[in-house]
Write a protein that holds these residues in place. Sequence first.
Motif, mmCIF file in Angstrom:
data_model
loop_
_atom_site.group_PDB
_atom_site.id
_atom_site.type_symbol
_atom_site.label_atom_id
_atom_site.label_comp_id
_atom_site.label_asym_id
_atom_site.label_seq_id
_atom_site.Cartn_x
_atom_site.Cartn_y
_atom_site.Cartn_z
ATOM 1 N N THR A 46 0.813 -1.215 0.000
ATOM 2 C CA THR A 46 0.000 0.000 0.000
ATOM 3 C C THR A 46 0.843 1.260 0.000
ATOM 4 O OG1 THR A 46 -0.176 -0.060 2.430
ATOM 5 C CG2 THR A 46 -1.915 -1.151 1.152
ATOM 6 N N ARG A 47 2.015 1.233 0.653
ATOM 7 C CA ARG A 47 2.846 2.435 0.713
ATOM 8 C C ARG A 47 3.317 2.843 -0.678
ATOM 9 N NH1 ARG A 47 5.024 -0.454 5.228
ATOM 10 N NH2 ARG A 47 4.491 0.507 7.235
ATOM 11 N N ALA A 48 3.691 1.862 -1.503
ATOM 12 C CA ALA A 48 4.249 2.161 -2.825
ATOM 13 C C ALA A 48 3.173 2.318 -3.896
ATOM 14 C CB ALA A 48 5.225 1.055 -3.241
ATOM 15 N N THR A 50 0.448 3.997 -6.077
ATOM 16 C CA THR A 50 0.193 5.386 -6.450
ATOM 17 C C THR A 50 -1.113 5.486 -7.228
ATOM 18 O OG1 THR A 50 1.349 5.241 -8.572
ATOM 19 C CG2 THR A 50 2.679 5.801 -6.629
ATOM 20 N N GLU A 129 3.376 -5.250 6.003
ATOM 21 C CA GLU A 129 2.842 -4.038 6.626
ATOM 22 C C GLU A 129 1.812 -4.339 7.720
ATOM 23 O OE1 GLU A 129 1.250 -1.376 3.666
ATOM 24 O OE2 GLU A 129 2.696 -2.012 2.166
ATOM 25 N N ALA A 132 0.810 -1.046 9.852
ATOM 26 C CA ALA A 132 0.067 -0.068 9.053
ATOM 27 C C ALA A 132 -1.300 -0.617 8.663
ATOM 28 C CB ALA A 132 0.868 0.289 7.794
ATOM 29 N N THR A 133 -1.381 -1.916 8.460
ATOM 30 C CA THR A 133 -2.658 -2.522 8.090
ATOM 31 C C THR A 133 -3.650 -2.433 9.235
ATOM 32 O OG1 THR A 133 -1.535 -4.048 6.594
ATOM 33 C CG2 THR A 133 -3.761 -4.639 7.288
ATOM 34 N N ARG A 136 -5.027 0.988 9.382
ATOM 35 C CA ARG A 136 -6.009 1.248 8.332
ATOM 36 C C ARG A 136 -7.341 0.576 8.648
ATOM 37 N NH1 ARG A 136 -5.767 3.667 3.897
ATOM 38 N NH2 ARG A 136 -3.510 3.791 3.917
#
Length: 215
Positions: A46-48, A50, A129, A132-133, A136
């Motif tokens: 998810t970070r990468a 776009t 992740e 971070a997951t 979210r």
Amino acid sequence: MSESDDAPSDLVGLLVRAASVSAQADDETDDRILDAALQEAALAGTRATTMDGVALRAGVGRMTVFRRFGSKGALLDRLMLRELRRFLAEVDRVLEPIEDPRERVAEAFVACVRLAGSHPLIARLVRDEPGATFDRLTTGDPSALELGRAFVSTRLRADPDVTEQAREHAEQVADVLVRLATTYVLVPSPAVDITDEDAARAFARRTLGVLISAP
């Protein structure tokens, strides 16, 4: 007023908002963009991911993605909600013929574990992740965890085979069940081999089943 008195109105609000999101996601272009976002996030994380990459994969202009979703965060939130709705529908299908409440809890836990291994995005997020997951999953209106809790608590209140205490405190019991399952999926424990479905099922019967059913 008791917790059980307040909960139904809160649940109605959650489900109304979730239904609104679901109706939006039925749009063909939105679904194509969400499918592209799923593929991008599964490949890159998810970070990468776009908005440009999602637009290219979906075959639409980047402004179309921004106009429909507003931001990358909002797009990923919608994606999480869509995948959660699909998962909950599958859980309902699996649990429908099962009468024993402990078995239902066990099979729901196994379904969560199975999803972690088979879903391309979840498998990536669990590996790369997990922190971070979880963050979210707690964001959005409603958040994925709120929807999961609403899903479980609704079924607890309607189930005559669970204990009276579990029905009376359905929100709290559901919160424990959802958070524990999420934690074991995102941060596997060496004490429980969740890659072995039989072991995961036995663990859920022993430790989670007692929350809703008398021994």
